[in-house]
Scaffold this active site. Structure first.
Site: not given
Length: 331
Positions: A83, A108, A134, A231, A252
């Site tokens: 940009d 963009h 890409g 995680e 869970s």
């Protein structure tokens, strides 16, 4: 609801006999160039001579040009530089050489929405924005699949702007799975907001804040890293594959109850107010002006913040923990 296009909605013939120019041979540029060439289009590429990307383009069988010469030869061009570089590339190389009836594309909308580039009204301005990096755009194409894309038309003097965008998206592989119509403004504002509030800014600060909370409470940094950072990928992968509730159906019951009862205490009303404030900054151009000025003066804030972030304890601990995971090591 958004308009979604597929292969049957796009006609490649509008690009047949035309030269398509890819400006910038980075991750996206390489994927676009190779996919379009494999589709059968006449593709040329532009890069800075002597750079690694120039060498890669040559190895891929292209004969790279400078941008000015590419613009003189191409009928349809796709701007795939960063940009902050686009206004310079446009002013120096594209503006003096682009002719009436040509088409200029973007992945963009920042430069157009915030008036960093002001193209003449005689050329089509369109967008094709793959919703993936890409490498993924390329591998999915070679496997006969595709990455979903956004398409938009900002200027349409030829009357064929949308047809050009859809044909380009089809050549890229996007219409194999679906291309969503949007506008330059909508794509730009939602993209910036998502990056700042969730995908980058929100996630990284949430990780660091939770990591710091555990470490400051006396827990081992290695354990804190596992629980607040490592995680995360498992949960994100489940959300991408199954949706939020689908993820909850897999974890869970204890985790799900904690999610539903404690999550709203973390992302509370004050956080939502700050999100709305950030969205307003995007919509009114406050962030854009700040980022443009930051680049003009040599990125002092950017560089200072990046240097500080590199020294955070989570980076030191994370490097050690990732080294224990052979599946993460680069080939």
């Amino acid at each position: 609801m958004a308009q979604i296009y597929y292969d049957s909605d796009a006609d490649l013939s509008i690009l047949e006999g035309k030269t398509v120019g890819i400006i910038g041979y980075g991750s996206q540029g390489r994927a676009h160039a190779l996919n379009l060439r494999d589709t059968g289009l006449n593709v040329i590429v532009a890069e800075l001579k002597g750079t690694n990307n120039w060498v890669i383009a040559e190895k891929d069988g292209f004969k790279p040009l400078d941008t000015a010469n590419l613009v003189k030869k191409a009928d349809v061009m796709m701007m795939l530089t960063q940009d902050n570089l686009q206004p310079v590339v446009y002013e120096n190389d594209i503006k003096p050489n682009i002719k009436e009836g040509k088409a200029l594309g973007f992945a963009h909308g920042f430069s157009i929405v915030y008036s960093q580039i002001k193209p003449p009204s005689s050329i089509d301005i369109f967008m094709v924005a793959p919703k993936g990096p890409g490498d993924l755009v390329r591998t999915q194409f070679t496997e006969g699949k595709g990455v979903p894309c956004l398409v938009a038309v900002e200027q349409n003097p030829s009357g064929n702007g949308l047809k050009i965008a859809l044909a380009y998206a089809k050549a890229l592989g996007g219409t194999r799975c679906g291309v969503v119509e949007t506008t330059f403004q909508e794509e730009t504002e939602t993209d910036l907001f998502g990056e700042q509030v969730v995908l980058c800014g929100g996630v990284t600060e949430l990780i660091k804040a939770s990591f710091e909370t555990l470490v400051e409470a006396g827990y081992q940094p290695e354990i804190a890293y596992y629980e607040t950072c490592h995680e995360l990928k498992l949960i994100v992968d489940l959300i991408i594959e199954r949706g939020i509730q689908g993820m909850r159906n897999v974890i869970s019951d204890t985790a799900e109850y904690g999610d539903m009862t404690r999550g709203p205490r973390v992302i509370n009303e004050s956080v939502r107010k700050e999100m709305k404030k950030i969205l307003t900054e995007v919509q009114e151009g406050t962030f854009a002006r700040e980022w443009i000025l930051e680049n003009r003066v040599g990125r002092p804030v950017f560089n200072a913040l990046a240097k500080k972030a590199e020294k955070h304890l989570i980076e030191e601990v994370g490097a050690k923990m990732r080294n224990m995971m052979p599946w993460l090591k680069k080939k």
